[in-house]
Design an enzyme around this catalytic site. Structure first.
Site, PDB file in Angstrom:
ATOM      1  CG  ASN A  50      -1.704   1.262   1.378  1.00  0.00           C
ATOM      2  OD1 ASN A  50      -1.732   2.100   0.471  1.00  0.00           O
ATOM      3  ND2 ASN A  50      -2.363   1.431   2.518  1.00  0.00           N
ATOM      4  CD  GLU A  58      -3.463  -2.329   7.200  1.00  0.00           C
ATOM      5  OE1 GLU A  58      -2.417  -2.691   6.663  1.00  0.00           O
ATOM      6  OE2 GLU A  58      -3.945  -1.195   7.066  1.00  0.00           O
ATOM      7  CG  HIS A  70      -5.611   2.158   5.137  1.00  0.00           C
ATOM      8  ND1 HIS A  70      -5.143   3.080   6.036  1.00  0.00           N
ATOM      9  CD2 HIS A  70      -4.657   1.216   5.010  1.00  0.00           C
ATOM     10  CE1 HIS A  70      -3.923   2.704   6.433  1.00  0.00           C
ATOM     11  NE2 HIS A  70      -3.611   1.571   5.824  1.00  0.00           N
ATOM     12  CE  LYS A 113       0.070   3.175   4.792  1.00  0.00           C
ATOM     13  NZ  LYS A 113       0.177   3.252   6.227  1.00  0.00           N
ATOM     14  N   GLY A 143       2.920  -1.129   4.221  1.00  0.00           N
ATOM     15  CA  GLY A 143       3.044   0.289   3.913  1.00  0.00           C
ATOM     16  C   GLY A 143       4.484   0.651   3.602  1.00  0.00           C
ATOM     17  CD  GLU A 188      -2.629   5.590   6.656  1.00  0.00           C
ATOM     18  OE1 GLU A 188      -2.618   5.647   5.412  1.00  0.00           O
ATOM     19  OE2 GLU A 188      -1.729   5.039   7.320  1.00  0.00           O
ATOM     20  CB  SER A 230       5.239  -1.826  11.852  1.00  0.00           C
ATOM     21  OG  SER A 230       4.842  -0.488  12.089  1.00  0.00           O
ATOM     22  N   GLY A 288       2.616   2.307  10.745  1.00  0.00           N
ATOM     23  CA  GLY A 288       3.582   3.394  10.601  1.00  0.00           C
ATOM     24  C   GLY A 288       4.292   3.758  11.888  1.00  0.00           C
TER      25      GLY A 288
HETATM   26  P1  13P Z   1       3.104   0.357   7.605  1.00  0.00           P
HETATM   27  O1  13P Z   1       3.587  -0.948   7.025  1.00  0.00           O
HETATM   28  O2  13P Z   1       3.861   1.547   7.091  1.00  0.00           O
HETATM   29  O3  13P Z   1       2.986   0.295   9.096  1.00  0.00           O
HETATM   30  O4  13P Z   1       1.619   0.557   7.052  1.00  0.00           O
HETATM   31  C1  13P Z   1       0.729  -0.495   7.146  1.00  0.00           C
HETATM   32  C2  13P Z   1      -0.470  -0.141   6.393  1.00  0.00           C
HETATM   33  O5  13P Z   1      -1.198   0.767   6.750  1.00  0.00           O
HETATM   34  C3  13P Z   1      -0.753  -0.891   5.181  1.00  0.00           C
HETATM   35  O6  13P Z   1      -2.019  -0.586   4.686  1.00  0.00           O
END
Ligand code: 13P
Length: 256
Positions: free
Chosen positions: A13, A170, A98, A15, A237, A100, A216, A176
């Site tokens: 992803n 997630e 997601h 982002k 991510g 976010e 992560s 993140g």
């Molecule tokens: P990270 O791997 O950067 O923690 O993000 C995970 C994520 O939100 C994947 O959709």
């Protein structure tokens, strides 16, 4: 082994990262790095990168996904992109719900359901994200919350629809932050997701469902996470933006 009944998927992803030129450069590195993958490999990229991603990955084992989709097919929804638009381009997957999107763009369980259904109706495969906040985990409501998120997200879908659905667990506190869920925590919630899907759609549907972990996940911890019986790959991510790291995760999932 139950895992033989479903495919492991490693999905990046991206982002809000990578201009089209930067996307092209990263995909050039990814193609050779993941060409021998033993799992499905997906890159979910910003809308403006879809065209270059589809062009570059033609004839490779990398599938392309979007990061969001609107629930209406067309109309006065300035700034939005519909499922038929993505499908016609050749996009295969789409991330839906997601955290976010939920946190910054007022996404709710109900709109997640509408988007996921629109995606399936257009022939796309939604990767539906669910997961708890740190406060919710500390309150001990993780399983109840995730069950509810899954139930609402899948509302109105048939067992046939479910064949094209992926669920990603997630935990928000792990996204993140560099703070990964332990393999045991990931397993526990991924198993709970499979259980609720079994209650809704029966044992066969539950057995066939791909349930990913995200938060992560990186080259160092992927192998342990994907080795768990109910963790069928990951939604990645930060580490999906580095071809060498992503390739290590893909490799781990091929063996998981
Ligand atoms: P990270 O791997 O950067 O923690 O993000 C995970 C994520 O939100 C994947 O959709």
């Amino acid at each position: 082994m139950d895992k033989q009944h479903r495919k492991a998927i490693i999905a990046g992803n991206w982002k809000m990262n990578k201009t089209p030129k930067e996307a092209a450069a990263l995909i050039d590195q990814l193609i050779p790095a993941v060409k021998d993958a033993g799992c499905e490999v997906v890159i979910c990229v910003p809308f403006v990168d879809l065209a270059v991603a589809l062009e570059k990955t033609k004839g490779t084992n990398i599938r392309v996904g979007a990061e969001n989709v609107h629930f209406e097919a067309a109309g006065a929804f300035t700034g939005e992109v519909s499922a038929p638009m993505l499908a016609e381009m050749g996009v295969e997957y789409v991330v839906v719900g997601h955290s976010e999107r939920r946190q910054y763009f007022a996404e709710t369980d109900e709109t997640v359901n509408k988007r996921a259904r629109a995606a399936v109706a257009a022939g796309l495969k939604p990767i539906i994200c669910v997961g708890e906040s740190l406060a919710q985990r500390e309150q001990g409501v993780t399983e109840e919350l995730v069950r509810l998120q899954v139930k609402i997200a899948l509302g109105g879908m048939t067992a046939d629809d479910l064949k094209n659905v992926v669920i990603a667990y997630e935990p928000i506190w792990a996204i993140g932050t560099g703070r990964t869920a332990t393999a045991e925590q990931a397993q526990e919630v991924c198993a709970a997701i499979r259980k609720v899907v079994g209650e809704l759609y029966g044992a066969d549907a539950a057995l066939a469902l791909t349930v990913q972990y995200g938060g992560s996940m990186n080259a160092g911890n992927a192998a342990e996470l994907v080795a768990k019986p109910d963790v069928d790959g990951g939604l990645i991510g930060g580490a999906s933006l580095k071809a060498d790291q992503f390739a290590v995760i893909v490799d781990a999932a091929g063996k998981g």
